[in-house]
Design a protein around this motif. Structure first.
Motif, PDB file in Angstrom:
ATOM      1  N   ILE A 119     -14.535  15.278   4.632  1.00  0.00           N
ATOM      2  CA  ILE A 119     -14.690  13.873   5.915  1.00  0.00           C
ATOM      3  C   ILE A 119     -14.762  12.530   5.166  1.00  0.00           C
ATOM      4  CG2 ILE A 119     -16.137  12.728   7.617  1.00  0.00           C
ATOM      5  CD1 ILE A 119     -17.069  17.119   8.206  1.00  0.00           C
ATOM      6  N   HIS A 160     -20.646  18.652  11.578  1.00  0.00           N
ATOM      7  CA  HIS A 160     -20.276  19.913   9.954  1.00  0.00           C
ATOM      8  C   HIS A 160     -21.407  20.062   9.771  1.00  0.00           C
ATOM      9  CE1 HIS A 160     -18.257  20.837   6.439  1.00  0.00           C
ATOM     10  NE2 HIS A 160     -19.364  20.060   5.556  1.00  0.00           N
ATOM     11  N   LEU A 166     -18.943  13.004  13.358  1.00  0.00           N
ATOM     12  CA  LEU A 166     -17.721  14.344  12.821  1.00  0.00           C
ATOM     13  C   LEU A 166     -18.763  14.570  11.972  1.00  0.00           C
ATOM     14  CD1 LEU A 166     -15.416  15.178  12.427  1.00  0.00           C
ATOM     15  CD2 LEU A 166     -14.883  12.902  10.719  1.00  0.00           C
ATOM     16  N   LEU A 167     -19.993  14.020  11.241  1.00  0.00           N
ATOM     17  CA  LEU A 167     -20.959  14.448  10.172  1.00  0.00           C
ATOM     18  C   LEU A 167     -21.077  15.037  10.906  1.00  0.00           C
ATOM     19  CD1 LEU A 167     -20.858  11.109   8.407  1.00  0.00           C
ATOM     20  CD2 LEU A 167     -20.096  13.481   7.426  1.00  0.00           C
ATOM     21  N   LEU A 192     -20.566  23.196   3.746  1.00  0.00           N
ATOM     22  CA  LEU A 192     -21.570  21.429   3.487  1.00  0.00           C
ATOM     23  C   LEU A 192     -20.323  20.624   2.278  1.00  0.00           C
ATOM     24  CD1 LEU A 192     -23.658  20.228   4.953  1.00  0.00           C
ATOM     25  CD2 LEU A 192     -24.385  20.650   3.147  1.00  0.00           C
ATOM     26  N   GLY A 213     -22.552  23.135  11.855  1.00  0.00           N
ATOM     27  CA  GLY A 213     -21.851  24.027  12.216  1.00  0.00           C
ATOM     28  C   GLY A 213     -22.379  24.832  11.235  1.00  0.00           C
ATOM     29  N   GLY A 234     -16.803  20.514   3.066  1.00  0.00           N
ATOM     30  CA  GLY A 234     -16.556  19.741   4.769  1.00  0.00           C
ATOM     31  C   GLY A 234     -16.613  18.388   4.558  1.00  0.00           C
ATOM     32  N   LEU A 235     -17.889  18.681   3.868  1.00  0.00           N
ATOM     33  CA  LEU A 235     -18.786  16.909   3.820  1.00  0.00           C
ATOM     34  C   LEU A 235     -17.825  15.670   2.760  1.00  0.00           C
ATOM     35  CD1 LEU A 235     -20.948  14.953   3.897  1.00  0.00           C
ATOM     36  CD2 LEU A 235     -22.107  15.873   2.355  1.00  0.00           C
TER      37      LEU A 235
END
Length: 245
Positions: A231, A168, A164-165, A224, A171, A227-228
């Protein structure tokens, strides 16, 4: 079989140095071959790389190159290994500086991974799908999973958190590449949307309000980090659930 499909690349990445069984040696090394490929990819993208081009860069025949590397798939595997930042250099000192907290360690991991993709954007194309992984890429996986040790997650959950990380980060790197670099994909998108809102804002009131808030309070080009953090928040909830269960 998968092992047969990737066996040659695995042997090149993990085995002893290759010495051709026949023909002139010409001083070639796997490191030199990979470096030649990386140079072409940095300048032209992965599409510019071929066995013929790399042979030309090394001033050897394509047949001489084949005595070391059996094909383009193996060549790209060697290039990806050479271009990926060495985790012992790129990560270990930074991880030691933030201590043992899993959240801080994964944050460092994600930011340094993005730096690697920024340095060699073609890695986004070279590191997808089922393929042979080299020591450096496996080293990055090891450090992400080690950061989650003792958190109560199952092995599958820790692997999924890492994926998942990485997704991201990839992306964000893809957006930056499409925009021509790390110069702010959010700002570029905001400029385009701002023109849409100027012309047809009454049709998109929520978008117009959001862009007006950004203009007033800032907050762009933090995709970044935003989203980080979200998550990591989610992983933190799962960790807390495991600790209290």
């Amino acid at each position: 079989m998968a092992g047969e499909q990737w066996g040659a690349a695995v042997r090149l990445l993990w085995g002893p140095p290759v010495t051709p069984a026949r023909g002139p040696r010409r001083g070639l090394t796997l490191e030199g071959i990979a470096a030649a490929g990386v140079g072409i990819a940095d300048a032209e993208g992965l599409g510019g790389v071929s066995m013929q081009r790399v042979a030309g860069e090394l001033a050897v025949t394509k047949m001489a190159l084949y005595r070391y590397v059996p094909g383009k798939a193996e060549l790209v595997a060697l290039m990806a290994e050479a271009a990926m930042p060495d985790p012992a250099v790129a990560l270990d000192a930074a991880l030691a500086a933030v201590g043992d907290g899993w959240r801080e360690r994964l944050g460092v991991w994600a930011r340094e991974l993005l730096a690697g993709f920024r340095a060699h954007p073609w890695l986004l194309d070279a590191t997808v799908g089922a393929r042979a992984l080299g020591p450096r890429e496996v080293g990055w996986m090891e450090r992400a999973l080690a950061a989650l040790e003792g958190c109560g997650l199952s092995g599958a959950e820790a692997m999924d958190a890492m994926v998942l990380l990485a997704g991201h980060v990839r992306g964000i790197a893809e957006q930056e590449r499409a925009m021509g670099g790390a110069g702010g994909p959010d700002a570029e998108l905001g400029a385009v949307l701002g023109e849409v809102v100027r012309l047809r804002g009454e049709e998109y009131p929520a978008l117009a309000a959001a862009l007006a808030s950004v203009a007033e309070h800032g907050g762009q080009d933090q995709a970044l980090r935003f989203g980080l953090e979200r998550i990591l928040d989610g992983i933190g909830l799962l960790v807390a659930r495991r600790v209290t269960s």
